[in-house]
Design a protein around this motif. Sequence first.
Motif, short mmCIF file in Angstrom:
data_model
loop_
_atom_site.label_atom_id
_atom_site.label_comp_id
_atom_site.label_asym_id
_atom_site.label_seq_id
_atom_site.Cartn_x
_atom_site.Cartn_y
_atom_site.Cartn_z
N GLN A 144 4.14 5.96 -5.11
CA GLN A 144 4.13 6.11 -6.56
C GLN A 144 3.13 7.18 -6.98
O GLN A 144 3.40 8.02 -7.84
CB GLN A 144 3.78 4.78 -7.22
CG GLN A 144 4.99 3.86 -7.31
CD GLN A 144 4.62 2.46 -7.73
OE1 GLN A 144 3.44 2.13 -7.79
NE2 GLN A 144 5.62 1.64 -7.97
N GLU A 145 1.95 7.13 -6.30
CA GLU A 145 0.93 8.12 -6.64
C GLU A 145 1.41 9.54 -6.36
O GLU A 145 1.21 10.47 -7.13
CB GLU A 145 -0.35 7.85 -5.85
CG GLU A 145 -1.24 6.80 -6.53
CD GLU A 145 -2.33 6.30 -5.60
OE1 GLU A 145 -2.60 6.96 -4.58
OE2 GLU A 145 -2.87 5.21 -5.89
N GLU A 146 2.12 9.67 -5.20
CA GLU A 146 2.63 10.98 -4.83
C GLU A 146 3.61 11.49 -5.88
O GLU A 146 3.59 12.65 -6.28
CB GLU A 146 3.30 10.91 -3.46
CG GLU A 146 2.34 11.28 -2.35
CD GLU A 146 2.94 11.01 -0.99
OE1 GLU A 146 4.18 11.14 -0.86
OE2 GLU A 146 2.18 10.68 -0.07
N GLU A 147 4.50 10.55 -6.29
CA GLU A 147 5.50 10.93 -7.29
C GLU A 147 4.84 11.37 -8.59
O GLU A 147 5.26 12.34 -9.22
CB GLU A 147 6.44 9.75 -7.56
CG GLU A 147 7.57 9.70 -6.55
CD GLU A 147 8.36 8.41 -6.68
OE1 GLU A 147 8.42 7.86 -7.78
OE2 GLU A 147 8.90 7.98 -5.65
N ALA A 148 3.78 10.63 -8.94
CA ALA A 148 3.08 10.97 -10.17
C ALA A 148 2.37 12.31 -10.00
O ALA A 148 2.46 13.20 -10.85
CB ALA A 148 2.07 9.90 -10.49
N GLN A 175 0.84 -1.21 0.00
CA GLN A 175 0.00 0.00 0.00
C GLN A 175 0.87 1.26 0.00
O GLN A 175 0.65 2.21 -0.73
CB GLN A 175 -0.90 0.01 1.23
CG GLN A 175 -2.24 -0.67 0.97
CD GLN A 175 -3.05 -0.78 2.24
OE1 GLN A 175 -2.57 -0.45 3.32
NE2 GLN A 175 -4.27 -1.25 2.09
N LYS A 176 1.90 1.23 0.87
CA LYS A 176 2.78 2.38 0.97
C LYS A 176 3.46 2.66 -0.36
O LYS A 176 3.60 3.80 -0.79
CB LYS A 176 3.85 2.12 2.05
CG LYS A 176 3.40 2.61 3.40
CD LYS A 176 4.56 2.73 4.35
CE LYS A 176 4.06 3.25 5.69
NZ LYS A 176 4.97 2.87 6.77
N LYS A 177 3.88 1.57 -1.01
CA LYS A 177 4.55 1.71 -2.30
C LYS A 177 3.64 2.41 -3.29
O LYS A 177 4.03 3.36 -3.97
CB LYS A 177 4.92 0.31 -2.84
CG LYS A 177 6.41 0.05 -2.75
CD LYS A 177 6.73 -1.26 -3.42
CE LYS A 177 8.10 -1.76 -3.00
NZ LYS A 177 8.29 -3.15 -3.33
N THR A 178 2.39 1.91 -3.37
CA THR A 178 1.47 2.52 -4.34
C THR A 178 1.22 3.98 -3.98
O THR A 178 1.13 4.84 -4.85
CB THR A 178 0.13 1.76 -4.40
OG1 THR A 178 -0.33 1.55 -3.08
CG2 THR A 178 0.26 0.45 -5.13
N LEU A 179 1.13 4.27 -2.66
CA LEU A 179 0.92 5.65 -2.23
C LEU A 179 2.08 6.53 -2.70
O LEU A 179 1.89 7.62 -3.25
CB LEU A 179 0.81 5.72 -0.70
CG LEU A 179 -0.61 5.52 -0.13
CD1 LEU A 179 -0.56 5.53 1.38
CD2 LEU A 179 -1.57 6.56 -0.66
#
Lengths: 379, 256
Positions: free
Chosen positions: A375-379, A369-373
């Motif tokens: 990634q979303e932040e980076e995007a 979950q943290k990873k996807t979060l």
Amino acid sequence: MVNRRDAIKKNKLVSSMKGEGTLLVLLVVLILFPFVMSFITGTGMNEGVTKFWQGQLIIFFIMAVFAMSYDLLMGFGGILSFGHAASFGGGAYTFALLMKHVVPPITHNYRITIGSVNITDAIVLIVVFLVVLLVSILIGLLFAATSIRLKGAYFAMLTLALGSAMHMLVKATDFHKWTGADEGLHGVPVPVWLNPTQNRLTVYFVSLAFLIICYLLMKRMVNSPTGRVIIANRENEDRMRMIGYNPVTYRTIAFVSASIFAGFAGALYSIWNTSATPTMVSAVMTVNALIITILGGMGTLVGAILGAAIMQVISQFFYTWFGARWPLVFGVLFILIVMFLPYGIIGTWRMKKHDLKQFFEQGKRIIAQKKTLNQEEEA
Amino acid sequence: MTKDIILEAKSLTKAFGSLVAVDDVSIAIQAKTMHAIIGPNGAGKTTLFNLLSGVLPPTKGEVFYKGENITSLPPYKRAHLGIGRSYQITNIFPNLSVIENVRLAAQAKGKDNFKLFRKVDDFHEYVNKAYEVIGIVDLAGRANDFARDLTHGEKRKLELGIMLACDPELLLFDEPTAGMSSDQVPELISIINQIVQQRERTAILVEHRMDVVMSISDVVTVMNQGRILAEGAPSDIANNQQVQTAYLGDLYGELA
């Protein structure tokens, strides 16, 4: 519902295959062990460290069988016996007495051959082991008889008394001529190919094979219709009686079979030591099996094997570290184990396996979950 | 008529020291009926049950099953004859799975109890029977859970399942609804009804809940202080003046 049952069966099959796989790997390791050890240390098969550790493992194999047989009684049958060493020592003494006093005159005077092959030794050995079997059955029946009327602490006390009686019998000075009383029987003549000093590797493989055969037999037993009724005896004797089983019958089966395994283990132990001593019949021996079983996990055969291995390693290293007082240190360790692993190592592991799996999966999920979060932040 | 009597007790007496728990009780159970035994606490109902199932030896008197004297038979032999029993206090195999609890009972009467080196799962007969039984007592969903993890109501059902798997002709129910909340009772009663009537079995039922007794039993025996006070159809018992004063109190007096 049929699908469900099939699914359960499939699951069972997969998990049992997994279990067998681990054991198979272990087996290969144990088979290769002497050769690898010899290669690494550069010592010969029958000398130095290689020979020493073969000896340690032989004791482990034999103790593992003895502990499993005890587990059959206590862990599966719910029968707390303090006299189980009587079967172990009984096997050891039967073997030693026969080999020392009965066999030599026979082999001296008679020779059995097939063609030109001398098979006297082999035949004699088989007969001796048959007598060991008979004696073990009788000892098992004797203990079973005490369990007909007595229960709980009273029963435990009587088994202790019976065990002590056997201990005194082998120590009795009246029979010094045969049993050697306090000193025990030493220098038991064992066929050369089975002599632990001359041919330790053979004894190593014989003991290993013995352990594996006994494990497979006992595993079969506890999953057989009879074995399941023996487990029911542990769970609820009253109810067992009420659905149509006579508890005495099944306790007798448990006693006799446990006694046979212990008796053979004792005979093998007597080969390994080329002696039979009163210690093998003493309550200390039973308590050793009890500690091993509790350490590994009651009611799990694998636990008894693991417990025996740990005991062997611990006793070896603790002795070099702490000297003769090592049991004192071990006592503390044992208390800690009982406190934190109340169902033994294997028992607690089996219980917590599911929880641990969930714990790790949760952890994985959180990380994902943290990873996807991120990634979303980076995007 | 004696042909139809499946279980008969003749002047059974059981004394614990000076306390006579069951005092000269004679009772005949008609085959294929639901026979209820009621009475206030301490009336000797459970002791009578223990005498009938063989858990306790009687001080005096005899028990006959299908005309055969079984007074001195141990419980496991009575079980083989076809007498099954459930317990007031839940009496199961706690550390075994639900299905194994029932399977053990199904295996008991078979001829495979002494196969020491065959796998249990190879005996489909017992496994299938066990699944059938836990279907009847409505525990199929919990087949692989430990018996100790069941709720109280489920344990009561398992209790019945164990008895049922023995395939008895005569069932002794010792307070099957003990400790259950009122909303759980009807389900259990319907299971009992199903077990007894569908299969044409005989049942003896000790029960405290009057509504249960009155609705499902054919014959009611009332015990008080170790003796039989009255016996008859439920409606007769409810109207019996003696019984009302001893046990039923005013409630059933008002209803009648």
